[in-house]
Design an enzyme around this catalytic site. Structure first.
Site, PDB file in Angstrom:
ATOM      1  N   LEU A 165      -2.488  -9.848   5.241  1.00 35.18           N
ATOM      2  CA  LEU A 165      -4.032  -9.472   5.323  1.00 35.18           C
ATOM      3  C   LEU A 165      -4.569  -9.534   3.802  1.00 35.18           C
ATOM      4  O   LEU A 165      -3.758  -8.013   3.715  1.00 35.18           O
ATOM      5  CB  LEU A 165      -4.336  -8.260   6.725  1.00 35.18           C
ATOM      6  CG  LEU A 165      -5.865  -8.542   7.099  1.00 35.18           C
ATOM      7  CD1 LEU A 165      -6.448  -9.459   7.227  1.00 35.18           C
ATOM      8  CD2 LEU A 165      -5.397  -6.782   7.781  1.00 35.18           C
ATOM      9  N   ASP A 166      -5.416  -9.404   3.430  1.00 29.92           N
ATOM     10  CA  ASP A 166      -6.173  -9.047   2.384  1.00 29.92           C
ATOM     11  C   ASP A 166      -5.315  -9.719   0.851  1.00 29.92           C
ATOM     12  O   ASP A 166      -5.430  -8.864   0.436  1.00 29.92           O
ATOM     13  CB  ASP A 166      -6.790  -7.601   2.452  1.00 29.92           C
ATOM     14  CG  ASP A 166      -7.388  -7.501   3.389  1.00 29.92           C
ATOM     15  OD1 ASP A 166      -8.658  -8.568   3.578  1.00 29.92           O
ATOM     16  OD2 ASP A 166      -7.888  -6.322   3.810  1.00 29.92           O
ATOM     17  N   GLU A 167      -3.879  -9.960   0.903  1.00 36.43           N
ATOM     18  CA  GLU A 167      -2.878 -10.489  -0.382  1.00 36.43           C
ATOM     19  C   GLU A 167      -3.661 -11.599  -0.613  1.00 36.43           C
ATOM     20  O   GLU A 167      -1.976 -11.403  -1.430  1.00 36.43           O
ATOM     21  CB  GLU A 167      -1.441  -9.748   0.538  1.00 36.43           C
ATOM     22  CG  GLU A 167      -1.841  -8.463   0.839  1.00 36.43           C
ATOM     23  CD  GLU A 167      -0.482  -7.755   0.359  1.00 36.43           C
ATOM     24  OE1 GLU A 167       0.237  -8.542   0.119  1.00 36.43           O
ATOM     25  OE2 GLU A 167      -0.591  -6.767   0.711  1.00 36.43           O
TER      26      GLU A 167
END
Lengths: 282, 282, 282, 282
Positions: free
Chosen positions: B225-227
């Site tokens: 997530l979000d990477e």
């Protein structure tokens, strides 16, 4: 000459009127006033500046005259006068860009402060200090001698009547003795937009993550590394074309400007810390 | 009509000359070319665009004609033509600012794409889609039915010949089945300057930390997530005067612009992913 | 060592292929290439950089080897090698911020150039030049002696084999003899976002107009004051709180950065002038 | 409900204290206060906002209660209450981006205003107004009928009790009858960073000049085209790669944001005009 009052207290009616009346009643002329109410924490913060020309309380009696008001509203407060020139010590290691910039700005009159000395754990930047005519002191230590050496540093700060310490890329973590004694009076520049890339080698971290902006953050130093109250931040765009070295170069320009802005704001008594945040009365 | 070739391969001599010669030999006229060499990873990446007017290889035969070159240099490559109009599905939840903005830009001609449908886990934004004449499909699920419902979503994407999925403040984490099948073809907007404030409620996190800038990040979606690889980021200044609600409001303007720029770059075949980073040929 | 070719010519087929083939055929490895087509003026511009390691044409023979290609396409072109270190003269008057900054950057390795001397119409900045170990020459003149003195300046530039002149807040208008002889080789910093506030006292003009941003512009010098091709510009926000003096102070930070960026771009052979505009291959 | 007082007068002692005392004496609680002294013009300007909850003067009597203070200091002043919702008319021609954006923001609650109607000299944008449920009126005129038609426009503004007119890319110059009657109540968006590129086709002018930034300016309308007091400006970087069409596209994003910020500031009574400048109490 001007006086500046920085205060904070629980939000309540009548603070603005009472403080303004104190100044007006003694024939002062308010030249700048700003305030902030943090409704979440029920906190009122104010900065007020007035001309001492014609003020009917002598400079040395102003604090005593104001004290009853401060006590009535249970204020935290400081009073400063524009003819006090703060004394700012600069701590560095081997990188010269921030040191060079601060000394140039001080000489150019942008930063109203005296610089009694530059302190370092290395010899490298002595010529920079010398070219501006500033004494340069080396305090080296090992992990074993750090606590002891920091006592010597504290003694020097006291002896030289220092008001503000600026860590201009000083690559040492201050011990808790210094941090405790100098709370909200040590400004550090970190070369990332915190909280991203705290800790070491932030440009390398930024490169590895592939970000499209890099930043710099000036903050007060606390026990938690890179977690102190932020005074100023700014960023610059980067692209895939920028190597780590390019980011370091671009970052230098940011670090200089962000640190200088934060130091200038502090020296002009425009920053109030509350909790982990700052109010900056620009 | 124009052709665009996006390619990457191990850095070696003769790539630029060979590709340029391929186009020139068949009477093509290069109208835009950009390249990047990542010396650290020994990787060469290029985007080259040429006019098909007068090109002596018919459109459908270009890929076959180019294949021997691609094989000789062991390239990863894609070939696109400007008369292909990509099909872009937009996933939303309840917030309308990014959806509204994307649909307005698509209609204004800024985003060269067809929008076959908007998909949501809620009914709220149906009127927005309708006002632009776009079908709106609701796919609701519980943790128990998520895997099954995502299969239906995948089927719909296939059936509608979707090329790109844009998560325009879609408040669901995509399951690995979708992420795997749609790698580098799902763009998300996160409302912080990643890697700061990943995860939920980034403006609340930013407020609590007392930062002086807030940001937005458009990135490709990966398992973490979000990477995922970042396509575009930007920031805006905030101060102590800005409440969380003010940050949310200011952030909306950023999110719209950052997401739109990323989508436009992707649709114009200007983004190449390598590892966890992107090359953006602007 | 690397070679850089900067070229422009009428847009036509085969330029990219022919130039790339020239490098490849002699075993050169292209490390950076960028190009631009101005369709309005039917003009093609390119910058291409290759590694001379293993290149089968010796350095001194490259120009002759390339000449037939240049003639075939009727190119304007220059060839530079990375082991040529350009010689940059800096002209100043009384303000030290740009001079200080350029000399610091030169010493820090950001600007790859030698600085044979600093030239001024005043004595004031001699100590700054001295602190960096750079010769300082004063050329004073009156309106009557200007033409004659500029001949002496031209002679000095020739004698010292200067490649680039930087006007770092030099408060004199160069005469046409200098401008003609040094076209596209004199960079000036103007303290406004041109074309706004050309001419004298731009911060005073900006204050009077009540603008909310001020800027700085680095440009090549031409006969028309402040109208030369722009290399770089940037701006900073101001508000009603900023006096003219505040604008001057904020502007200094801008001027330093904008001028340094432009000089760095020029020194790295990344700027091509055409007509009244520039192409900057960043 | 809150009250806002915007005032300006000759700089003199006791203004802050007297105004704060007025509020405190009647049990008001100041929630926001900002002030500015223009020492050059000897002018004091202030914005002060207080909670009417518990204020011992009824809303309709506040102006009368304050009047003696205003007269004593010879103030120019306006008093506003937060439950007054201003009425904002939007004038457009054929470009929809600013209109769309303003209506979206109004619906989203960012702009606290009612929009009684959209007015145009063309039919094109009727569907946009309709999709937000806003009446759309066409007022067409020729040079000969302009004066007469503007009387009809003025009548409509009065009849609909309009407080603010926003020119959202309205391609007509307002006649002096409108300008006079609506001084400091008509906001225009100009698509350049004024004073650069005043007049027609600013993006074409910017392209021809070869600037590296383009901008947008929101200002109050005065007799002199594009010379009214500036409320807000911002810029965006461009390069040689940007055609005029690219500048127009990038500029649309700027225009929307700059106009929206200016309108929001005005609607929240945060802008004071003095002379040709504004004070913006952010």
């Amino acid at each position: 000459m001007r006086a500046v009052l920085l205060l904070s207290c629980r939000e309540q009616k009548g603070i603005v009127a009472t403080v303004a009346d104190f100044i007006y009643r003694h024939d002062g002329n308010i030249v700048d006033a700003d305030e902030h109410t943090d409704f979440e924490n029920n906190l009122f913060l104010q900065r007020i500046e007035w001309d001492m020309e014609g003020f009917r309380v002598p400079r040395d009696a102003v604090a005593d005259a104001f004290r009853p008001i401060a006590e009535r509203f249970a204020m935290s407060w400081v009073l400063r006068f524009s003819d006090d020139v703060p004394r700012m010590a600069i701590f560095v290691s081997k990188l010269d860009h921030c040191l060079h910039d601060l000394l140039w700005r001080q000489r150019a009159g942008e930063l109203r402060a005296e610089v009694p000395f530059v302190l370092s754990n290395h010899e490298e930047l002595r010529p920079v200090a010398s070219s501006f005519g500033i004494p340069f002191h080396v305090h080296r230590f090992t992990p074993e001698t750090k606590a002891e050496e920091e006592q010597r540093i504290l003694a020097r700060l006291t002896e030289e009547r220092v008001d503000l310490v600026v860590l201009a890329r000083y690559m040492q973590v201050l011990g808790s003795a210094v941090v405790d004694a100098w709370r909200s009076r040590v400004i550090n520049i970190h070369h990332s937009f915190l909280p991203a890339f705290a800790g070491g080698r932030p440009y390398h971290q930024a490169y590895a993550r592939g970000v499209k902006v890099v930043g710099a953050t000036a903050h007060y130093v606390t026990e938690q590394l890179d977690e102190g109250p932020i005074i100023e931040q700014d960023v610059i765009r980067v692209s895939h074309r920028d190597s780590v070295e390019d980011m370091v170069r671009k970052g230098r320009d940011l670090e200089r400007v962000v640190l200088a802005r934060a130091v200038r704001l502090h020296l002009r008594h425009r920053v109030l810390v509350y909790g982990s945040r700052t109010v900056v009365f620009e």
